[in-house]
Scaffold this motif. Structure first.
Motif, PDB file in Angstrom:
ATOM      1  N   HIS A 121       0.937  -1.595  -0.030  1.00 59.51           N
ATOM      2  CA  HIS A 121       0.056  -0.022   0.569  1.00 59.51           C
ATOM      3  C   HIS A 121       0.983   1.338  -0.055  1.00 59.51           C
ATOM      4  CE1 HIS A 121      -3.376  -2.829   1.300  1.00 59.51           C
ATOM      5  NE2 HIS A 121      -3.973  -1.904   0.920  1.00 59.51           N
TER       6      HIS A 121
ATOM      7  N   SER B  43     -13.524   0.821  -4.366  1.00 61.69           N
ATOM      8  CA  SER B  43     -11.953   0.740  -5.475  1.00 61.69           C
ATOM      9  C   SER B  43     -12.888   1.608  -6.310  1.00 61.69           C
ATOM     10  CB  SER B  43     -12.595  -0.530  -5.432  1.00 61.69           C
ATOM     11  OG  SER B  43     -11.951  -1.443  -4.122  1.00 61.69           O
TER      12      SER B  43
ATOM     13  N   GLY C 294      -9.317   1.429 -10.937  1.00 58.86           N
ATOM     14  CA  GLY C 294      -8.584  -0.041 -10.559  1.00 58.86           C
ATOM     15  C   GLY C 294      -7.576   0.307  -9.946  1.00 58.86           C
ATOM     16  N   PHE C 295      -8.027   0.843  -8.373  1.00 60.64           N
ATOM     17  CA  PHE C 295      -7.185   1.071  -7.510  1.00 60.64           C
ATOM     18  C   PHE C 295      -7.950   1.027  -6.149  1.00 60.64           C
ATOM     19  CE2 PHE C 295      -4.614   3.708 -10.759  1.00 60.64           C
ATOM     20  CZ  PHE C 295      -3.443   3.126 -10.733  1.00 60.64           C
ATOM     21  N   ARG C 296      -7.028   0.175  -5.363  1.00 61.48           N
ATOM     22  CA  ARG C 296      -8.468   0.375  -3.578  1.00 61.48           C
ATOM     23  C   ARG C 296      -7.607   1.422  -2.746  1.00 61.48           C
ATOM     24  NH1 ARG C 296      -7.006  -1.881   1.387  1.00 61.48           N
ATOM     25  NH2 ARG C 296      -8.607  -2.656   2.147  1.00 61.48           N
TER      26      ARG C 296
ATOM     27  N   ARG D 245      -3.957   0.934  -3.224  1.00 51.37           N
ATOM     28  CA  ARG D 245      -2.684   0.248  -3.888  1.00 51.37           C
ATOM     29  C   ARG D 245      -3.907  -0.169  -5.513  1.00 51.37           C
ATOM     30  NH1 ARG D 245      -5.374  -4.884  -3.466  1.00 51.37           N
ATOM     31  NH2 ARG D 245      -6.551  -5.575  -2.448  1.00 51.37           N
ATOM     32  N   PRO D 246      -2.716  -0.440  -6.079  1.00 54.97           N
ATOM     33  CA  PRO D 246      -3.972  -1.000  -7.821  1.00 54.97           C
ATOM     34  C   PRO D 246      -3.973  -2.030  -7.327  1.00 54.97           C
ATOM     35  CG  PRO D 246      -1.267  -0.298  -7.785  1.00 54.97           C
ATOM     36  CD  PRO D 246      -1.704   0.323  -6.281  1.00 54.97           C
ATOM     37  N   LEU D 247      -5.041  -2.332  -7.692  1.00 55.20           N
ATOM     38  CA  LEU D 247      -5.912  -3.730  -7.978  1.00 55.20           C
ATOM     39  C   LEU D 247      -5.077  -5.120  -8.578  1.00 55.20           C
ATOM     40  CD1 LEU D 247      -9.883  -2.253  -8.209  1.00 55.20           C
ATOM     41  CD2 LEU D 247      -8.743  -3.652  -5.981  1.00 55.20           C
TER      42      LEU D 247
END
Length: 422
Positions: free
Chosen positions: A351, A398, A401-403, A420-422
């Motif tokens: 993260h 989400s 494309g990211f969390r 963080r990227p999924l």
């Protein structure tokens, strides 16, 4: 005699093919540099390529004329020598000759030495364009009419790619191939973007501005100035929206030193100190001003500090010359910037820990992500916009494309996030 004519026509075909490739592949920037150094060929090449439709039309017309004439002569020559089978033989021979000597060879040379070849052929191509201009104009009119029937509008004056997009594409390609460093790419793109971005996108919001109350006593003024990380502070009267001046730390110290130790110094001198005597008039700018225009204004006015107001005249924030320069060179830090190296931290679980007030552009620049910044300037603003609410600590979202996980909140502001990227 016929064979000599065919050879001459093949040479002309190679000239037209190579000229087309050279003039369309040549960098206008390099040609401009050569023209500025006195190259008449480069100057003519620049003038010719201003109208690509006329250039290509003239070259293709000349190329097709010589190719068709050469093929006709070869067919007649081989038919006389071999009878009816000469047609097939002429087709085979001319295809090989045209492919090798009139297409591949001249175009390979032209693409390898585009600017040099363009400067050399420009005078001859200019003459060709002049001769074929009437016919090319007629063909152009016919082509536009046909395209218009299919709903296609042809504009010869429009560039397929804007200059900025061409430069950006070259930089991204150079970076992907390891030729251009990421920092160099970001600096050049940052400079190109100044004209497209407004001061409201990078200004320091009013909630984070340190201000001085004009009615504060001299001791409080001095203490606040010494404890601040900034050299310039806005001065307000009655309420923070009423900015009446901007004081520089050196001007404040000079004024106090003069009152305490100057020729007219007295025991009462410091108590009579008025901060507005050393403050500069405030400089207000609208929030829609572009960064490029504002940088020019800063340089012209010889000032580094401006207060940003909205269309109603209400204070929105402030911007400095350093803020604009940081959009080009990246974060500029000194010994007074707190936690300057901790803007983005990466945890062991992958993260990224960031401040909610960090701009989306800075996050994209640091991580090479592509989060959209159309609807919000800061990462916290993006989360609020997408969530359509003010999240609480611990909530996870989400999108794009990211969390996003909210890890800190103060009042109605998101202060910290984990991404963080999924």
């Amino acid at each position: 005699m016929t064979a000599a004519a065919i050879v001459l026509l093949l040479v002309l075909s190679g000239f037209f093919s190579g000229s087309e490739t050279a003039l369309t592949a040549a960098s206008r920037g390099k040609l401009r540099a050569q023209a500025d150094k006195g190259s008449t060929g480069a100057a003519r090449a620049l003038a010719i390529t201003e109208d690509n439709e006329r250039l290509i039309g003239s070259v293709l017309l000349g190329n097709n004329l010589v190719n068709i004439l050469a093929t006709s002569l070869a067919t007649a020559l081989f038919t006389r020598a071999f009878g009816e089978s000469g047609v097939a033989l002429a087709t085979l021979v001319m295809t090989l000759l045209v492919l090798i000597f009139a297409e591949v060879l001249p175009k390979t040379y032209a693409i390898t030495n585009a600017e040099t070849a363009a400067a050399r052929v420009a005078p001859l191509i200019q003459a060709v364009i002049t001769v074929f201009s009437p016919m090319v104009n007629a063909v152009r009119w016919l082509v536009r009419g046909v395209l218009r029937l299919f709903g296609v509008q042809a504009d010869p004056d429009s560039q397929i790619l804007a200059v900025r997009e061409e430069i950006a594409g070259a930089l991204y390609l150079g970076h992907s191939e390891g030729v251009v460093e990421k920092e160099d790419r970001d600096r050049i793109l940052g400079a190109l973007d100044l004209g497209e971005r407004a001061v409201e996108e990078i200004m320091l919001h009013r909630s984070q501005i340190e201000m001085i109350n004009v009615d504060s006593d001299p001791e409080t003024l001095l203490k606040q100035c010494l404890e601040s990380n900034h050299t310039r502070l806005p001065v307000f009267k009655d309420n923070p929206d009423n900015i009446v001046g901007v004081v520089h730390a050196k001007d404040l110290l000079r004024g106090m030193h003069r009152m305490a130790f100057g020729a007219e110094a007295s025991a009462q001198g410091m108590r009579d100190f008025k901060i507005l005597d050393v403050a500069m008039p405030p400089y207000f700018i609208p929030d829609t001003t572009t960064l490029d225009d504002q940088m020019r204004q800063f340089l012209r006015r010889r000032t580094h500090f401006a207060l940003v107001v909205d269309e109603y005249g209400s204070l929105e924030g402030l911007i400095t010359l350093e803020d604009i320069l940081e959009e080009i060179v990246g974060e500029i830090t000194d010994e007074f910037d707190p936690d300057a190296d901790m803007a983005i931290q990466k945890s062991k679980d992958g993260h990224f820990l960031i401040d909610g007030a960090m701009t989306i552009r800075d996050l994209n620049r640091a991580t090479d992500w592509s989060l959209p910044d159309d609807e919000a300037n800061t990462v916290a603003g993006l989360v609020i916009h997408e969530a359509q609410m003010i999240p609480t600590v611990g909530q996870v979202f989400s999108f794009h494309g990211f969390r996003f996980e909210v890890t800190g909140r103060k009042d109605n502001r998101i202060t910290n996030l984990k991404i963080r990227p999924l």
